[in-house]
Design an enzyme around this catalytic site. Structure first.
Site, PDB file in Angstrom:
ATOM      1  N   ARG A   5       1.003   2.566 -11.538  1.00  0.00           N
ATOM      2  CA  ARG A   5       1.680   1.377 -11.028  1.00  0.00           C
ATOM      3  C   ARG A   5       2.974   1.804 -10.368  1.00  0.00           C
ATOM      4  O   ARG A   5       3.806   2.487 -10.966  1.00  0.00           O
ATOM      5  CB  ARG A   5       1.992   0.356 -12.118  1.00  0.00           C
ATOM      6  N   HIS A  18       4.100  -5.133   3.662  1.00  0.00           N
ATOM      7  CA  HIS A  18       2.644  -5.112   3.478  1.00  0.00           C
ATOM      8  C   HIS A  18       1.979  -4.240   4.551  1.00  0.00           C
ATOM      9  O   HIS A  18       1.032  -3.510   4.273  1.00  0.00           O
ATOM     10  CB  HIS A  18       2.083  -6.530   3.539  1.00  0.00           C
ATOM     11  N   SER A  33      -4.197 -10.452  -6.003  1.00  0.00           N
ATOM     12  CA  SER A  33      -4.587 -11.090  -7.257  1.00  0.00           C
ATOM     13  C   SER A  33      -4.805 -12.588  -7.055  1.00  0.00           C
ATOM     14  O   SER A  33      -4.363 -13.176  -6.060  1.00  0.00           O
ATOM     15  CB  SER A  33      -3.513 -10.870  -8.325  1.00  0.00           C
ATOM     16  N   ASP A  43       2.563  -1.967  -6.049  1.00  0.00           N
ATOM     17  CA  ASP A  43       3.655  -2.928  -6.169  1.00  0.00           C
ATOM     18  C   ASP A  43       4.886  -2.441  -5.409  1.00  0.00           C
ATOM     19  O   ASP A  43       5.147  -1.240  -5.322  1.00  0.00           O
ATOM     20  CB  ASP A  43       3.998  -3.112  -7.648  1.00  0.00           C
ATOM     21  N   GLY A  44       5.637  -3.403  -4.875  1.00  0.00           N
ATOM     22  CA  GLY A  44       6.918  -3.085  -4.255  1.00  0.00           C
ATOM     23  C   GLY A  44       6.982  -3.253  -2.757  1.00  0.00           C
ATOM     24  O   GLY A  44       8.011  -2.949  -2.145  1.00  0.00           O
ATOM     25  N   ASN A  45       5.917  -3.762  -2.133  1.00  0.00           N
ATOM     26  CA  ASN A  45       5.942  -3.945  -0.677  1.00  0.00           C
ATOM     27  C   ASN A  45       7.072  -4.870  -0.235  1.00  0.00           C
ATOM     28  O   ASN A  45       7.816  -4.563   0.708  1.00  0.00           O
ATOM     29  CB  ASN A  45       4.609  -4.526  -0.188  1.00  0.00           C
ATOM     30  N   LEU A 100     -16.107   9.432  -1.888  1.00  0.00           N
ATOM     31  CA  LEU A 100     -15.254   8.532  -2.667  1.00  0.00           C
ATOM     32  C   LEU A 100     -15.704   7.083  -2.503  1.00  0.00           C
ATOM     33  O   LEU A 100     -16.024   6.648  -1.395  1.00  0.00           O
ATOM     34  CB  LEU A 100     -13.808   8.674  -2.194  1.00  0.00           C
ATOM     35  N   ARG A 105       9.834  -5.797  -1.891  1.00  0.00           N
ATOM     36  CA  ARG A 105      11.166  -5.263  -2.182  1.00  0.00           C
ATOM     37  C   ARG A 105      11.522  -4.113  -1.240  1.00  0.00           C
ATOM     38  O   ARG A 105      12.673  -3.940  -0.858  1.00  0.00           O
ATOM     39  CB  ARG A 105      11.229  -4.797  -3.649  1.00  0.00           C
ATOM     40  N   TRP A 106      10.509  -3.335  -0.850  1.00  0.00           N
ATOM     41  CA  TRP A 106      10.732  -2.281   0.147  1.00  0.00           C
ATOM     42  C   TRP A 106      11.245  -2.881   1.453  1.00  0.00           C
ATOM     43  O   TRP A 106      12.204  -2.382   2.046  1.00  0.00           O
ATOM     44  CB  TRP A 106       9.426  -1.529   0.393  1.00  0.00           C
ATOM     45  N   SER A 117      -0.445  -6.642 -15.414  1.00  0.00           N
ATOM     46  CA  SER A 117      -0.570  -7.819 -14.544  1.00  0.00           C
ATOM     47  C   SER A 117      -1.998  -8.303 -14.319  1.00  0.00           C
ATOM     48  O   SER A 117      -2.441  -8.450 -13.177  1.00  0.00           O
ATOM     49  CB  SER A 117       0.106  -7.539 -13.193  1.00  0.00           C
ATOM     50  N   ARG A 150       8.934  -9.660   4.555  1.00  0.00           N
ATOM     51  CA  ARG A 150       8.029  -9.107   3.554  1.00  0.00           C
ATOM     52  C   ARG A 150       6.733  -8.584   4.178  1.00  0.00           C
ATOM     53  O   ARG A 150       6.156  -7.604   3.692  1.00  0.00           O
ATOM     54  CB  ARG A 150       7.698 -10.166   2.502  1.00  0.00           C
TER      55      ARG A 150
END
Length: 245
Positions: free
Chosen positions: A189, A38, A66, A21-23, A132, A25-26, A197, A34
């Site tokens: 998060r 991303h 989401s 979260d926060g892409n 992984l 707002r960054w 969420s 925006r």
């Protein structure tokens, strides 16, 4: 000193899930579109995936897009899909080099054809990798996942393939999209929000939760080491007392 020095290599969480979260707002804090957030967030994915792989984490699940995100402005969604295609093409060689397997959970059929086909090709090429497992939650909704599991179980009962008395937690888990994947030990998060969420709500029932104010594009290897160090300080009792462990 690096937080990595505090990490006990013998107590690495098997499965880490991250709400990235926060892409937006960054980007906004820097006067950028925006989509720039991303795009920068893809770099954070690479760093964190490399760090998790290096620490021998078995599963890393990233909340990438989401179901609710489809309600965002069309321009932002289009930019996200273009970034996804670009990222898949760019990261595939490194996924192969680092022996990383790619999986997805969620409704891939809602994705535009081009990114969906490229994604499926990437999963096919990495399917034999044994390091992984990187799980991307795309067009994902935990509520929808649980509803679909209930429908499948109800159909099995209706068709006399299962008795109601046979339904238990294991049966429900077997009908989720995460079948075969262990529940997360640690949820991280970023971005300062304190909620999950609609993400892995069944699977997170006993996960340790770690929240940070750091926006996702600024989240790097040291941030992951710090989160794991914090996780390792906790006592996981799973409903038992300390004396029972």
């Amino acid at each position: 000193m690096s937080y990595k020095e505090n990490v006990n290599i013998k107590r690495i969480p098997r499965h880490i899930a991250i709400i990235m979260d926060g892409n937006g707002r960054w980007a906004k804090s820097r006067g950028l579109d925006r989509s720039a957030g991303h795009q920068k967030g893809v770099d954070a994915v690479r760093l964190v995936t490399e760090a998790a792989s290096d620490l021998k984490v078995s599963y890393l699940t990233l909340y990438t897009f989401s179901v609710e995100n489809w309600n965002r402005p069309r321009q932002e969604i289009d930019a996200l899909m273009k970034i996804m295609v670009w990222a898949i093409e760019r990261e595939l060689p490194d996924l192969m080099k680092n022996n990383i397997r790619l999986l997805t959970i969620g409704d891939k059929n809602r994705l535009p054809e081009e990114p969906r086909l490229r994604l499926e090709n990437c999963m096919k090429q990495t399917s034999c990798n044994t390091g992984l497992t990187l799980v991307l939650a795309l067009s994902y909704s935990s509520k929808s996942e649980i509803v679909e599991a209930v429908k499948q179980i109800a159909a099995a009962v209706k068709g006399n393939d299962m008795n109601i008395e046979d339904i238990n937690e294991e049966v429900v888990s077997e009908h989720l999209t995460t079948k075969g994947i262990p529940d997360p030990d640690l949820l991280i998060r970023t971005g300062g929000e304190l909620r999950i969420s609609n993400f892995l709500m069944w699977q997170l029932s006993y996960s340790e939760l770690y929240f940070t104010e750091t926006y996702w594009p600024d989240f790097g290897k040291e941030d992951l080491y710090k989160a794991i160090s914090d996780y390792q300080l906790r006592e996981r009792r799973f409903g038992k007392t300390s004396e029972q462990l």
